[in-house]
Write a protein that holds these residues in place. Structure first.
Motif, PDB file in Angstrom:
ATOM      1  N   GLN A  88     -25.378  71.359  44.667  1.00 48.60           N
ATOM      2  CA  GLN A  88     -24.565  70.877  43.551  1.00 48.60           C
ATOM      3  C   GLN A  88     -23.311  70.157  44.060  1.00 48.60           C
ATOM      4  O   GLN A  88     -22.613  70.649  44.949  1.00 48.60           O
ATOM      5  N   LYS A 106     -27.820  68.231  41.868  1.00 53.17           N
ATOM      6  CA  LYS A 106     -27.298  68.398  40.505  1.00 53.17           C
ATOM      7  C   LYS A 106     -25.825  67.998  40.573  1.00 53.17           C
ATOM      8  O   LYS A 106     -25.036  68.682  41.246  1.00 53.17           O
ATOM      9  N   THR A 108     -22.104  66.698  38.838  1.00 49.50           N
ATOM     10  CA  THR A 108     -21.153  66.541  37.734  1.00 49.50           C
ATOM     11  C   THR A 108     -20.091  65.553  38.189  1.00 49.50           C
ATOM     12  O   THR A 108     -19.587  65.652  39.311  1.00 49.50           O
ATOM     13  N   SER A 146     -16.484  73.633  33.875  1.00 49.87           N
ATOM     14  CA  SER A 146     -16.618  75.074  33.718  1.00 49.87           C
ATOM     15  C   SER A 146     -16.409  75.792  35.050  1.00 49.87           C
ATOM     16  O   SER A 146     -16.998  75.421  36.073  1.00 49.87           O
ATOM     17  N   ILE A 201     -19.334  77.324  37.297  1.00 52.44           N
ATOM     18  CA  ILE A 201     -20.143  76.587  38.263  1.00 52.44           C
ATOM     19  C   ILE A 201     -19.422  76.551  39.600  1.00 52.44           C
ATOM     20  O   ILE A 201     -18.245  76.217  39.682  1.00 52.44           O
ATOM     21  N   GLN A 202     -20.110  76.903  40.656  1.00 52.56           N
ATOM     22  CA  GLN A 202     -19.571  76.832  42.010  1.00 52.56           C
ATOM     23  C   GLN A 202     -20.308  75.741  42.767  1.00 52.56           C
ATOM     24  O   GLN A 202     -21.528  75.821  42.962  1.00 52.56           O
ATOM     25  N   PHE A 203     -19.586  74.710  43.181  1.00 52.12           N
ATOM     26  CA  PHE A 203     -20.203  73.537  43.791  1.00 52.12           C
ATOM     27  C   PHE A 203     -20.292  73.686  45.313  1.00 52.12           C
ATOM     28  O   PHE A 203     -19.486  74.383  45.933  1.00 52.12           O
ATOM     29  N   TYR A 258     -13.618  76.069  42.212  1.00 54.46           N
ATOM     30  CA  TYR A 258     -14.899  75.450  41.856  1.00 54.46           C
ATOM     31  C   TYR A 258     -15.823  75.300  43.063  1.00 54.46           C
ATOM     32  O   TYR A 258     -16.828  74.607  42.986  1.00 54.46           O
TER      33      TYR A 258
END
Length: 282
Positions: free
Chosen positions: A114, A138, A140, A176, A179-181, A232
């Motif tokens: 992510q 994935k 963002t 949010s 979610i941990q990227f 995050y």
């Protein structure tokens, strides 16, 4: 009837007279765009005559360029990491230096993980990374400016990028915390207002100031990102961010103050500090 060779020479002279930087390159770009040719093809078709419609289109674009409108806006797109990225008023034009960020970001994330891109602008960073990771990430991507996100959406669709969610928000405010990227990337506004005198008119008159300038000698948004990013990030995640050439020492001190690990400054192709890379604090 004028041919390509003559128009190239006349166009370069015209732009040079109006003190446009890199007049030869800009002339080639405009003429190739008007003729729907690659720049190399201009020289392979040197003696091709141009009709009046073609000449009229070239003249209009040259006049805009002479007023220091960026040639990328005039032609509507630019090349970034081998991809066509649409740009126009309200969105920052991707620079070659940012391709260097992509080179290093690709080493920090694996397929299926992510990614979060802050201050995404045209979306060039997540689109390029997703392309290189076979559309498996994935992603963002966030930006405060609605106009920039409209270009990002268009570029995502044009480049057939998958799994990139766009969010309109100020930095992390709409992301949010659940979610941990695995990686955070950013090319934030980092130009100091003291640097205005050194900047070209094409940038100052046309590109969005909100994507260029930051308070506190260009460090304000970098400070905010460094402070908020750990919330995050996965335990082993990295953040990689473009910075100003004079901000290296300040950025090192900043990331050290937040206890980031494995902090490193990376230089661009001109051996200037351009990227800071750091791992999440433990």
């Amino acid at each position: 009837m004028k041919d390509i060779r003559e128009i190239l020479t006349l166009s370069e002279d015209y732009l040079a007279k109006h003190k446009v930087e890199s007049p030869k390159v800009n002339a080639e770009w405009i003429i190739s765009d008007s003729l729907k040719l690659k720049r190399l093809d201009l020289y392979l078709q040197y003696d091709r005559p141009l009709n009046e419609n073609e000449l009229s289109d070239i003249r209009q674009k040259l006049q805009r360029c002479a007023q220091h409108e960026p040639v990328q806006y005039i032609c509507g797109s630019t090349n970034f990491y081998g991809l066509e990225i649409f740009v126009g008023p309200g969105v920052l034009i991707p620079r070659p230096e940012t391709e260097y960020l992509i080179d290093h970001a690709l080493k920090l994330i694996d397929e299926g993980q992510q990614l979060l891109d802050i201050c995404t602008g045209s979306g060039c960073i997540p689109i390029a990374i997703q392309e290189q990771k076979n559309q498996t990430l994935k992603i963002t991507a966030s930006d405060l400016e609605e106009n920039a996100l409209a270009y990002a959406k268009r570029n995502i669709e044009h480049n057939k990028s998958n799994n990139i969610d766009l969010i309109q928000c100020d930095l992390f405010s709409g992301i949010s915390q659940g979610i941990q990227f695995d990686l955070i990337t950013s090319n934030p506004p980092y130009v100091s207002h003291n640097e205005i005198a050194e900047m070209g008119q094409d940038v100052l008159k046309h590109e969005p100031k909100s994507a260029l300038f930051a308070e506190e000698d260009g460090m304000a948004i970098i400070n905010e990102i460094a402070a908020s990013a750990p919330d995050y990030m996965n335990t082993e995640a990295y953040i990689i961010m473009e910075i100003g050439a004079q901000q290296g020492k300040k950025c090192l001190s900043l990331f050290e103050s937040f206890n980031y690990r494995n902090i490193e400054l990376l230089q661009d192709y001109s051996s200037r500090d351009r990227i800071i890379r750091a791992q999440r604090p433990q």
